[in-house]
Write an enzyme that holds these catalytic residues in place. Structure first.
Site, PDB file in Angstrom:
ATOM      1  N   ARG A 114      35.915 -37.370  -2.551  1.00  0.00           N
ATOM      2  CA  ARG A 114      36.954 -37.041  -1.580  1.00  0.00           C
ATOM      3  C   ARG A 114      36.282 -36.851  -0.231  1.00  0.00           C
ATOM      4  NH1 ARG A 114      38.166 -31.200  -4.413  1.00  0.00           N
ATOM      5  NH2 ARG A 114      36.162 -30.241  -3.994  1.00  0.00           N
ATOM      6  N   MET A 117      44.098 -25.214  -7.514  1.00  0.00           N
ATOM      7  CA  MET A 117      44.923 -25.489  -8.688  1.00  0.00           C
ATOM      8  C   MET A 117      44.035 -25.565  -9.930  1.00  0.00           C
ATOM      9  SD  MET A 117      47.765 -28.077  -7.074  1.00  0.00           S
ATOM     10  CE  MET A 117      46.564 -29.108  -6.226  1.00  0.00           C
ATOM     11  N   GLU A 172      63.359 -22.882  30.066  1.00  0.00           N
ATOM     12  CA  GLU A 172      63.198 -21.928  28.963  1.00  0.00           C
ATOM     13  C   GLU A 172      64.536 -21.366  28.488  1.00  0.00           C
ATOM     14  OE1 GLU A 172      60.785 -18.661  30.448  1.00  0.00           O
ATOM     15  OE2 GLU A 172      61.452 -19.119  32.481  1.00  0.00           O
ATOM     16  N   LYS A 206      42.727 -37.326  -5.481  1.00  0.00           N
ATOM     17  CA  LYS A 206      41.748 -37.534  -6.542  1.00  0.00           C
ATOM     18  C   LYS A 206      42.080 -38.786  -7.353  1.00  0.00           C
ATOM     19  CE  LYS A 206      40.363 -33.827  -8.384  1.00  0.00           C
ATOM     20  NZ  LYS A 206      40.454 -32.534  -9.097  1.00  0.00           N
ATOM     21  N   CYS A 242      54.154 -25.432  29.084  1.00  0.00           N
ATOM     22  CA  CYS A 242      53.228 -24.325  29.345  1.00  0.00           C
ATOM     23  C   CYS A 242      53.349 -23.204  28.319  1.00  0.00           C
ATOM     24  CB  CYS A 242      53.424 -23.771  30.752  1.00  0.00           C
ATOM     25  SG  CYS A 242      55.033 -23.012  31.040  1.00  0.00           S
ATOM     26  N   GLY A 250      58.907 -23.864  29.108  1.00  0.00           N
ATOM     27  CA  GLY A 250      58.393 -22.597  28.576  1.00  0.00           C
ATOM     28  C   GLY A 250      58.871 -22.444  27.143  1.00  0.00           C
ATOM     29  N   THR A 251      58.157 -23.068  26.219  1.00  0.00           N
ATOM     30  CA  THR A 251      58.674 -23.182  24.853  1.00  0.00           C
ATOM     31  C   THR A 251      58.670 -21.869  24.084  1.00  0.00           C
ATOM     32  OG1 THR A 251      56.473 -23.961  24.187  1.00  0.00           O
ATOM     33  CG2 THR A 251      58.173 -25.638  24.621  1.00  0.00           C
ATOM     34  N   ASN A 252      57.930 -20.856  24.562  1.00  0.00           N
ATOM     35  CA  ASN A 252      57.992 -19.558  23.889  1.00  0.00           C
ATOM     36  C   ASN A 252      59.410 -18.982  23.997  1.00  0.00           C
ATOM     37  OD1 ASN A 252      55.239 -19.905  23.566  1.00  0.00           O
ATOM     38  ND2 ASN A 252      54.695 -18.532  25.232  1.00  0.00           N
ATOM     39  N   ASP A 253      59.895 -18.831  25.230  1.00  0.00           N
ATOM     40  CA  ASP A 253      61.244 -18.297  25.423  1.00  0.00           C
ATOM     41  C   ASP A 253      62.310 -19.294  24.976  1.00  0.00           C
ATOM     42  OD1 ASP A 253      60.464 -15.858  26.273  1.00  0.00           O
ATOM     43  OD2 ASP A 253      60.982 -16.115  28.383  1.00  0.00           O
ATOM     44  N   ARG A 286      53.734 -19.408  38.627  1.00  0.00           N
ATOM     45  CA  ARG A 286      55.063 -18.920  38.285  1.00  0.00           C
ATOM     46  C   ARG A 286      55.362 -17.647  39.074  1.00  0.00           C
ATOM     47  NH1 ARG A 286      56.101 -17.111  32.187  1.00  0.00           N
ATOM     48  NH2 ARG A 286      54.913 -15.283  32.894  1.00  0.00           N
ATOM     49  N   ARG A 339      42.958 -32.419 -14.805  1.00  0.00           N
ATOM     50  CA  ARG A 339      42.678 -31.860 -13.485  1.00  0.00           C
ATOM     51  C   ARG A 339      43.804 -32.185 -12.511  1.00  0.00           C
ATOM     52  NH1 ARG A 339      36.594 -33.654 -12.123  1.00  0.00           N
ATOM     53  NH2 ARG A 339      36.554 -31.685 -11.000  1.00  0.00           N
ATOM     54  N   SER A 357      58.583 -27.520  33.826  1.00  0.00           N
ATOM     55  CA  SER A 357      57.567 -27.065  32.868  1.00  0.00           C
ATOM     56  C   SER A 357      58.316 -26.330  31.763  1.00  0.00           C
ATOM     57  CB  SER A 357      56.552 -26.144  33.533  1.00  0.00           C
ATOM     58  OG  SER A 357      55.573 -25.742  32.596  1.00  0.00           O
ATOM     59  N   TYR A 392      51.936 -33.762  30.948  1.00  0.00           N
ATOM     60  CA  TYR A 392      50.812 -32.891  30.605  1.00  0.00           C
ATOM     61  C   TYR A 392      51.256 -31.782  29.669  1.00  0.00           C
ATOM     62  CZ  TYR A 392      52.627 -29.318  33.825  1.00  0.00           C
ATOM     63  OH  TYR A 392      53.406 -28.383  34.450  1.00  0.00           O
ATOM     64  N   HIS A 429      32.620 -21.631  -4.166  1.00  0.00           N
ATOM     65  CA  HIS A 429      33.972 -21.540  -3.592  1.00  0.00           C
ATOM     66  C   HIS A 429      33.921 -20.970  -2.186  1.00  0.00           C
ATOM     67  CE1 HIS A 429      37.814 -19.407  -2.848  1.00  0.00           C
ATOM     68  NE2 HIS A 429      38.333 -20.487  -3.369  1.00  0.00           N
ATOM     69  N   GLY A 468      39.812 -26.039  -5.440  1.00  0.00           N
ATOM     70  CA  GLY A 468      39.820 -24.785  -6.178  1.00  0.00           C
ATOM     71  C   GLY A 468      41.143 -24.073  -6.247  1.00  0.00           C
ATOM     72  N   ARG A 489      50.387 -16.704  35.678  1.00  0.00           N
ATOM     73  CA  ARG A 489      51.388 -15.642  35.510  1.00  0.00           C
ATOM     74  C   ARG A 489      51.082 -14.544  36.521  1.00  0.00           C
ATOM     75  NH1 ARG A 489      49.920 -16.805  29.382  1.00  0.00           N
ATOM     76  NH2 ARG A 489      47.958 -16.892  30.510  1.00  0.00           N
TER      77      ARG A 489
END
Length: 904
Positions: free
Chosen positions: A361, A129, A771, A49, A857, A792-795, A644, A118, A790, A877, A482, A127, A588
């Site tokens: 804004r 703050m 992984e 602002k 993946c 496996g970023t979850n594990d 896999r 403000r 590949s 990828y 709002h 809205g 999977r």
């Protein structure tokens, strides 16, 4: 109590009397005709602002003058009891400049200067703050303002507004007490609106408001400088309010030091019929159409427009009521768009026919609007394609366009299911169970329920519940209320101002006077038409076409990262391809085993006592696996498909319930104890770290053989039909080079057998998931056998951070809230830890094999922030769920553009 006494009672302020380096640092920046210190590029310091006000003032636009206290001050003194003297010295300079420019003075009864105080963070948080208007008033100032303006009713109206807002925002007095007082007075005077209260009534209302202060043990501060100090501190403190913190969490806003505070001369839209106030967007924020969109009220102040106290008028009607102001506003809107090169959300006031811009804004807009505006602005020559991709469309906008719509709108209308119609405040379709509080919306969402949040009107305190809900319904408020603004920003359907409905929050019911719905009843919202529909209406998948196709064509021309999809069925694969997937990054195979006929064969294999028994059961599964792979290969004709091998532990395929175990035993002609003992034998203390992934293939090589045979037999079958097939066999949970070598040998042997017997050549690759942290560290050794990695970023996240994503809900919110973690590492990748392991694996893997193909993946493959890192690391990828594919495509293009800018 004057300011000095209050400061002494509050314990002074940090840094009082400290000079030194303070004199070298600027904390207050002026804007106005007399001079402007800041620019739009200073958002981090001045907030959005303040930076935009400075930019507009410098451009000579009609902006009321003022000054901005920097975000750095928020971090330093935001929680203090008073402002330090070194800051007051700069504020006094800012006030002096403001007073000199206007010929008015704060606290001067004859020439009173009133200001607004403000917030304004670097990232817009509408809205969330606090704001205080009409600051600088006391009884003497009221009399002076009345005499100077010749409008005593206006002066008392401003005073009663200030008493309410200061008491509520700064002192924390109950908002409901002020609302009750004005409602009672209107009832007594027979007034149907605030406007209908005359000067005498407003004097009485001011007295009643002051009695609220007294009843709550608070004295109204008559010293305008004390008012200013306390208001500045309150706005700084609102940065850490629960609603602001929740908004930042929901929006993923991080790394900001605090809010700036903007002190700006008041201009008045409440002086009579030649004055007005309003909000407008330079284009329609719902559709993107190039026309002014907004609302205004005559004889009102800004909070009236968004609070729903009165019904605002469409901005088009201003052309008839105030033609000169409307024409000037249209010209300024075009000027603002040319300057900022994006849709603008503008607050304006007309004071006795003179137009002022209070702020501008970037306008929050729906996904459909964002894409249309981007394409239109390129065609209009306002921005380049690259700029449109980098700035005008966010990944979340594309995600919104993939949301479902109603399958048959004509049917529910024909059957008379439309309960009421309100304002179509945010487009899309929402279906859920009716709830009436933000708390219920969150709680029901946590237990897996879809909900629609119904409120008389929403406030910033409802933001968490709005985020949890499928859609939002309000009975009051307009298109810039709002509820409307927040819902549009999030892409949530919203029907606002549906006055035909009455909500009883105590009884938790909603009625049109004939039919009553209670909490938990199904309801549907059409945010595109404004319809409120009874019952659980059927949704249909979104259709991606039109300007989105044009925009995504530009996107694909810019990105380097390819985007694949995680898909386990031919249907999912076909859907992914339609959305632009360039292959399948994760099939999977275990998901294919849970259908009725297949689960029986799978359980036979698990319960078999010898290799021959297992092979016989696997032979039953082979044709099913082969058929699935054929379908996926056909759907992805010409594109790579990464499959896999079996990953989860075997116990997941057996029932845990004793009754279900007994039924299984009966179906297979086995003694129940045999099944029970097998289930017990497969139990593990920590299955995630147990007998799964490549370990299954090593102890039961016949499983790997069957899956490899199914893959290559399917490849042979589709190749015979002219399908270009590119299978990639992925070995999971590898942590040792010999594990990969063992499984690769089986895959290659089966491939030689199948392809040799068919006399067909099929190019294929064998690789591994990264992984396990050890795999990342020995990536060079793995690359000798792996043709691709590949991640496996979850594990990898679970094993690196030592947390289970299934159990983090009990502590992760507190970790984030307390600033220990910046955000959920399962949502956006942990750059310093998990991201560093990915970097190590990339460097070591490619050092050992230059042509190593690299992808991702895990769930992070569809997260824009994570994609930034993957692009920087040079991955080939990312792979994500089908409906995240367009999101990932845009994120990849934005990452590529950012890298090009950074590297020159």
């Amino acid at each position: 109590m004057d300011r000095r006494a209050w400061r002494a009672a509050s314990g002074g302020a940090p840094g009082d009397g400290v000079a030194g380096s303070r004199a070298m640092t600027k904390h207050v920046y002026q804007f106005g005709r007399a001079g402007t210190d800041g620019r739009a590029s200073m958002r981090e310091l001045l907030g959005g602002k303040g930076a935009n006000l400075a930019e507009m003032a410098a451009a000579g636009l009609p902006v009321p003058p003022g000054f901005t206290i920097t975000t750095e001050v928020c971090a330093e003194v935001g929680a203090a009891g008073a402002l330090p003297d070194w800051l007051w010295a700069e504020i006094d300079q800012g006030l002096a400049g403001l007073e000199q420019e206007l010929g008015l003075s704060l606290g001067d009864a004859k020439r009173p200067l009133l200001v607004s105080v403000r917030s304004g963070a670097a990232v817009s948080m509408p809205g969330m703050m606090d704001t205080v208007l009409n600051l600088g008033m006391n009884r003497a100032v009221v009399d002076g303002l009345a005499a100077r303006s010749g409008k005593p009713r206006f002066a008392w109206d401003a005073y009663r507004r200030f008493l309410h807002m200061f008491g509520d925002v700064v002192l924390g007095l109950p908002h409901e007490a002020f609302e009750h007082a004005i409602a009672e007075l209107k009832r007594e005077r027979g007034a149907d609106s605030d406007q209908a209260l005359d000067e005498a009534a407003l004097r009485e209302l001011a007295d009643r408001y002051l009695s609220i202060y007294e009843a709550n043990g608070q004295a109204f501060p008559v010293d305008p400088r004390e008012q200013l100090e306390r208001a500045i501190l309150a706005v700084f403190a609102s940065w850490e309010s629960p609603r602001a913190r929740k908004y930042r969490e929901v929006q993923g806003i991080r790394g900001l030091v605090g809010t700036a505070v903007n002190v700006q001369a008041m201009v008045y839209g409440n002086t009579g019929p030649r004055s007005a106030t309003g909000v407008l967007f330079t284009r329609d924020p719902a559709t993107g159409e190039r026309e002014l969109y907004g609302e205004y009220l005559v004889d009102a102040q800004g909070e009236d427009v968004v609070a729903g106290v009165r019904t605002p008028k469409p901005i088009a009607e201003l052309a008839a009521e105030m033609p000169e102001a409307h024409a000037e506003l249209r010209g300024l809107a075009e000027q603002l768009e040319r300057h900022f090169r994006c849709i603008q959300d503008v607050e304006f006031t007309v004071e006795e026919g003179r137009l002022f811009l209070l702020q501008t804004r970037t306008g929050k807009r729906t996904g459909a609007a964002a894409v249309r505006i981007a394409v239109d602005m390129v065609e209009e020559g306002l921005v380049t394609r690259e700029d449109a991709i980098a700035r005008l469309v966010e990944p979340a906008h594309v995600d919104q366009l993939l949301h479902p719509r109603f399958a048959d709108e004509a049917r529910y209308r024909r059957e008379g299911l439309v309960l009421a119609k309100g304002l179509a405040a945010s487009p899309g379709a929402a279906v859920g169970r009716l709830v009436f509080s933000a708390e219920d919306a969150e709680a029901w969402r946590e237990r897996g329920e879809r909900v629609v949040l119904a409120r008389t009107e929403t406030s910033p305190e409802d933001v968490a519940g709005m985020h949890a809900a499928q859609g939002v319904l309000t009975t009051r408020g307009g298109m810039t209320s709002h509820a409307a603004v927040v819902a549009r920003g999030w892409g949530k359907p919203c029907v606002a101002g549906c006055g035909a409905l009455v909500i009883d929050h105590r009884l938790e019911t909603l009625t049109d006077g004939t039919l009553t719905l209670a909490k938990g009843d199904w309801i549907s919202l059409n945010g595109t038409t404004g319809e409120v529909i009874r019952g659980e209406q059927v949704l249909a998948e979104a259709v991606v076409s039109g300007k989105l196709d044009v925009f995504m064509g530009w996107v694909d021309a810019q990105r380097v990262l390819r985007v694949r999809a995680n898909a386990d069925t031919p249907k999912d694969a076909a859907a992914a391809r339609k959305l632009g997937a360039e292959g399948i990054g994760l099939v999977r195979t275990e998901h294919m085993f849970f259908e009725d006929e297949r689960i029986v064969s799978m359980r036979k294999m698990i319960l078999a006592t010898d290799v021959e028994g297992r092979r016989a059961a696997l032979a039953e599964l082979l044709p099913h696996q082969r058929a699935d792979f054929e379908g996926i290969f056909r759907a992805m004709d010409g594109l790579p498909v990464t499959i896999r091998l079996l990953d989860p532990p075997l116990h997941e395929f057996l029932p845990e319930d004793p009754h279900a175990q007994a039924q299984l035993a009966k179906a297979m002609g086995l003694h129940p104890e045999r099944v029970r003992q097998r289930v017990l034998a497969l139990e593990e203390e920590n299955p995630m770290l147990g007998h799964r992934g490549c370990r299954l293939g090593i102890t039961h090589p016949e499983i790997t053989e069957m899956q490899a045979r199914a893959i290559f037999e399917a490849a042979v079958a589709v190749a015979a039909d002219g399908v270009a097939v590119h299978p990639e066999v992925m070995v999971p949970l590898v942590g040792h080079a010999r594990e990969l070598a063992h499984q690769k040998a089986i895959v290659e042997r089966v491939a030689r057998e199948v392809l040799g017997a068919a006399g067909v050549e099929v190019a294929y690759a064998v690789g591994t998931m990264i992984e396990v942290p050890r795999a990342a560290l020995i990536a060079g050794a793995l690359a000798k056998d792996a043709e691709f990695f590949s991640f496996g970023t979850n594990d990898l996240t679970q094993l690196t951070m030592g947390v289970s994503r299934d159990d983090v809900a009990s502590f992760m919110p507190q970790m984030i809230e307390q600033g220990i973690l910046p955000e959920d590492p399962f949502r956006s990748i942990d750059v310093e830890g998990v991201g560093e392991l990915v970097r190590v694996a990339v460097e070591r893997g490619r050092a050992a094999r230059a042509d190593l193909h690299l992808g991702i993946c895990g769930e992070h493959g569809g997260d824009p922030r994570s994609i930034e890192l993957f692009a920087e690391l040079g991955l080939d990828y990312v792979s994500c769920s089908p409906f995240r594919v367009p999101v990932a495509r845009l994120a990849a293009a934005q990452a590529a553009l950012a890298i090009r800018r950074a590297t020159g």
